[in-house]
Design an enzyme around this catalytic site. Structure first.
Site, short mmCIF file in Angstrom:
data_model
loop_
_atom_site.label_atom_id
_atom_site.label_comp_id
_atom_site.label_asym_id
_atom_site.label_seq_id
_atom_site.Cartn_x
_atom_site.Cartn_y
_atom_site.Cartn_z
N GLY A 16 47.08 73.76 63.11
CA GLY A 16 48.50 74.07 63.24
C GLY A 16 49.44 72.96 62.84
O GLY A 16 50.63 72.99 63.18
N HIS A 104 49.02 74.78 48.64
CA HIS A 104 47.65 74.39 48.29
C HIS A 104 47.62 72.88 48.09
O HIS A 104 48.53 72.33 47.45
CB HIS A 104 47.22 75.11 47.01
CG HIS A 104 45.80 74.86 46.65
ND1 HIS A 104 44.75 75.45 47.31
CD2 HIS A 104 45.25 74.05 45.70
CE1 HIS A 104 43.61 75.03 46.79
NE2 HIS A 104 43.89 74.18 45.81
#
Length: 192
Positions: A16, A104
């Protein structure tokens, strides 16, 4: 006149860190958004971060059908589905095409595709001998790590880098790149 905050749904599979960063950026008033929903592909710390922030958060194991994902997004009044290390394939309902974004940890199109995530990406960059790496924020389509790029940020690969040192340098870029990309996308959406 200020526009209403964009409603984000964050999908994750791990610790997270990206969610925590987005919540901090929103709290500082640097991103006109709110996180209405968090879901994870497996039990993980990211769900705890969402729950502790008072956000409706759940684990949705297995591959989500477009119908089930659509119900989650509709229920949250979603403007943007934000992938934050979500490790399952996304099946977007047609009505949400163009409203799902991913980050990414490499300069796509290099070092992307099925199985290329996290430390695997950084190990591949190091093994290739590349002199530079970075991160790419892109719109999600039906292929892994493919859709149109929103922005890229670059950093050098330093002599003596390890997967850990390289990952830390790239994540430092991501902490600024993802909010910046979301600001651009939200502004475009609100102008349309």
């Amino acid at each position: 006149m200020t526009s209403s905050p964009a409603r984000l749904v964050v999908a994750l599979s791990g610790g997270g860190r990206t969610l925590a960063n987005l919540l901090q950026v929103i709290d500082r008033g640097e991103l006109n958004a709110c996180v209405n929903r968090v879901f994870a592909s497996r039990p993980c710390k990211g769900v705890e971060i969402g729950s502790n922030a008072g956000i409706d958060s759940s684990v949705e194991e297995g591959e989500l059908t477009a119908e089930k994902l659509g119900a989650i997004l509709d229920g949250a009044g979603c403007d943007w589905l934000v992938l934050a290390g979500y490790l399952r394939r996304i099946h977007l309902p047609d009505r949400y095409r163009g409203q799902c974004v991913n980050i990414h940890p490499a300069l796509l199109p290099d070092f992307g595709g099925p199985g290329m995530y996290g430390d695997r990406v950084h190990a591949a960059v190091l093994a290739s001998g590349a002199q530079e790496t970075g991160c790419t924020v892109h719109i999600v389509d039906d292929q892994y790590d493919h859709g149109p790029h929103v922005l890229q940020r670059r950093c050098p690969v330093e002599p003596g880098d390890t997967v850990t040192t390289l990952a830390a340098r790239v994540f430092a870029l991501e902490k600024n790149a993802y909010p910046e990309a979301l600001r651009l996308l939200i502004a475009e959406q609100q102008e349309a």
